[in-house]
Design a protein around this motif. Structure first.
Motif, short mmCIF file in Angstrom:
data_model
loop_
_atom_site.label_atom_id
_atom_site.label_comp_id
_atom_site.label_asym_id
_atom_site.label_seq_id
_atom_site.Cartn_x
_atom_site.Cartn_y
_atom_site.Cartn_z
N ILE A 1 0.85 -1.33 0.03
CA ILE A 1 0.03 -0.14 0.05
C ILE A 1 0.89 1.27 0.03
N PRO A 2 1.98 1.37 0.88
CA PRO A 2 2.77 2.44 0.66
C PRO A 2 3.36 2.65 -0.67
N LEU A 3 3.77 1.46 -1.19
CA LEU A 3 4.55 1.75 -2.50
C LEU A 3 3.39 2.10 -3.40
N LEU A 4 2.25 1.93 -3.51
CA LEU A 4 1.18 2.46 -4.36
C LEU A 4 0.85 3.81 -4.05
N LEU A 5 0.83 4.42 -2.76
CA LEU A 5 0.62 5.59 -2.63
C LEU A 5 1.85 6.47 -3.06
N MET A 6 3.02 6.19 -3.00
CA MET A 6 4.30 6.77 -3.44
C MET A 6 4.07 6.85 -4.91
N SER A 7 3.87 5.68 -5.53
CA SER A 7 3.70 5.85 -6.94
C SER A 7 2.74 7.03 -7.37
N ALA A 8 1.68 7.17 -6.93
CA ALA A 8 0.57 8.27 -7.26
C ALA A 8 0.96 9.43 -6.88
N ILE A 9 1.82 9.65 -5.69
CA ILE A 9 2.18 10.95 -5.45
C ILE A 9 3.19 11.32 -6.44
N SER A 10 4.08 10.56 -6.87
CA SER A 10 5.48 10.74 -7.62
C SER A 10 4.73 11.16 -9.08
N GLN A 11 3.51 10.50 -9.53
CA GLN A 11 3.04 10.84 -10.61
C GLN A 11 2.52 12.34 -10.79
N GLN A 12 1.83 12.62 -9.60
CA GLN A 12 0.98 14.02 -9.34
C GLN A 12 2.30 14.89 -9.51
N ASN B 1 -6.71 11.19 -12.03
CA ASN B 1 -6.88 9.89 -12.27
C ASN B 1 -5.97 8.87 -13.01
N PHE B 2 -4.77 8.55 -12.32
CA PHE B 2 -3.75 7.82 -13.24
C PHE B 2 -3.89 6.33 -13.54
N GLU B 3 -5.10 6.02 -13.31
CA GLU B 3 -5.54 4.55 -13.53
C GLU B 3 -6.12 4.44 -14.83
N THR B 4 -6.38 5.55 -15.39
CA THR B 4 -6.99 5.42 -16.81
C THR B 4 -6.18 5.75 -18.07
N THR B 5 -6.38 5.65 -19.06
CA THR B 5 -5.60 5.77 -20.16
C THR B 5 -6.57 6.40 -21.53
N PRO B 6 -6.51 7.75 -21.58
CA PRO B 6 -5.51 8.68 -21.02
C PRO B 6 -5.99 8.96 -19.61
N GLY C 1 -20.05 27.80 -1.70
CA GLY C 1 -19.55 26.54 -1.86
C GLY C 1 -20.11 25.71 -2.91
N GLU C 2 -20.79 26.55 -3.73
CA GLU C 2 -21.14 26.03 -5.13
C GLU C 2 -20.14 25.74 -5.99
N SER C 3 -20.14 24.57 -6.67
CA SER C 3 -19.03 24.26 -7.42
C SER C 3 -19.26 23.73 -8.63
N LYS C 4 -18.60 23.73 -9.75
CA LYS C 4 -18.79 23.31 -11.12
C LYS C 4 -17.33 22.71 -11.54
N LYS C 5 -17.59 21.55 -12.17
CA LYS C 5 -16.38 20.50 -12.53
C LYS C 5 -15.97 20.91 -13.99
N ILE C 6 -14.73 20.82 -14.56
CA ILE C 6 -14.33 20.87 -15.73
C ILE C 6 -13.30 19.68 -15.95
N LEU C 7 -14.04 18.73 -16.80
CA LEU C 7 -13.59 17.37 -17.16
C LEU C 7 -12.53 17.36 -18.25
N GLY C 8 -11.35 16.89 -17.95
CA GLY C 8 -10.21 16.71 -18.95
C GLY C 8 -9.66 15.43 -19.04
N ILE C 9 -8.79 15.17 -20.13
CA ILE C 9 -7.80 13.93 -20.19
C ILE C 9 -6.38 14.80 -20.58
#
Length: 135
Positions: free
Chosen positions: A10-21, A75-80, A93-101
Motif C-alpha cells: 500500500i505505501p508503494l502504491l501511494l508513493m507511485s501516485a504521489i510521484s506521478q502527481q 486519475n492515473f489509473e485510466t488511459t488517457p 460552496g457552489e461548485s462546477k467541474k471541468i473534465l479533461g484528459i
C-alpha cells in the motif's frame, strides 16, 4: 501475509501516485487559437488557468465580484489520464467541474483536452492542445 501487504504494498502504491502527481507540478504553456495560455498545477492540489494575463483559479481568485478557488484531481489509473478541475465559490460552496484528459509525450510535454460541458473528452480531438513545461 496480510500484514506484508499493508506495510509494504500500500505505501508503494501511494508513493507511485504521489510521484506521478509531482510530474504535473509547475507551469505549462500552450497556444490555443493563436493565443498563448498557461495552466499551473501546485503541490497543494490547486490549479489555475492564465490567458492574456488574467488568472482564473488557484487558492483564491475573484471572478464577477465573487471569490473562488480551483482544485484539481488526477486519475492515473485510466488511459488517457483523467483530470478534473473543480471551481468552487468560496462564500456559497457552489461548485462546477471541468473534465479533461491528459497524456505525457515526454517529461516536459503533455497532450491535453478539456470539456466545459458535463461530458469528458474520450480522445484527443480538434480542441486538444500540446502544453510545454515552462517552470
Amino acid at each position: 501475509m496480510k500484514h506484508l501487504f499493508t506495510f509494504f504494498i500500500i505505501p508503494l502504491l501511494l508513493m507511485s501516485a504521489i510521484s506521478q502527481q509531482e510530474n504535473f507540478i509547475g507551469k505549462w504553456a500552450g497556444e490555443d487559437q493563436g493565443q498563448l495560455g498557461y495552466i499551473m498545477f501546485d503541490d497543494d492540489g490547486y490549479a489555475a488557468f492564465e490567458i492574456q494575463g488574467q488568472v482564473m483559479g488557484g487558492k483564491e481568485f475573484t471572478m464577477n465580484g465573487e471569490k473562488g478557488k480551483m482544485n484539481y484531481t488526477i486519475n492515473f489509473e485510466t488511459t488517457p489520464m483523467e483530470i478534473d478541475f473543480t471551481m468552487t465559490k468560496i462564500e456559497s460552496g457552489e461548485s462546477k467541474k471541468i473534465l479533461g484528459i491528459a497524456e505525457f509525450k515526454d517529461m516536459n510535454t503533455i497532450k491535453f483536452d478539456i470539456s466545459f460541458g458535463d461530458i469528458r473528452p474520450s480522445d484527443f480531438g480538434d480542441n486538444s492542445i500540446t502544453l510545454k513545461r515552462v517552470e
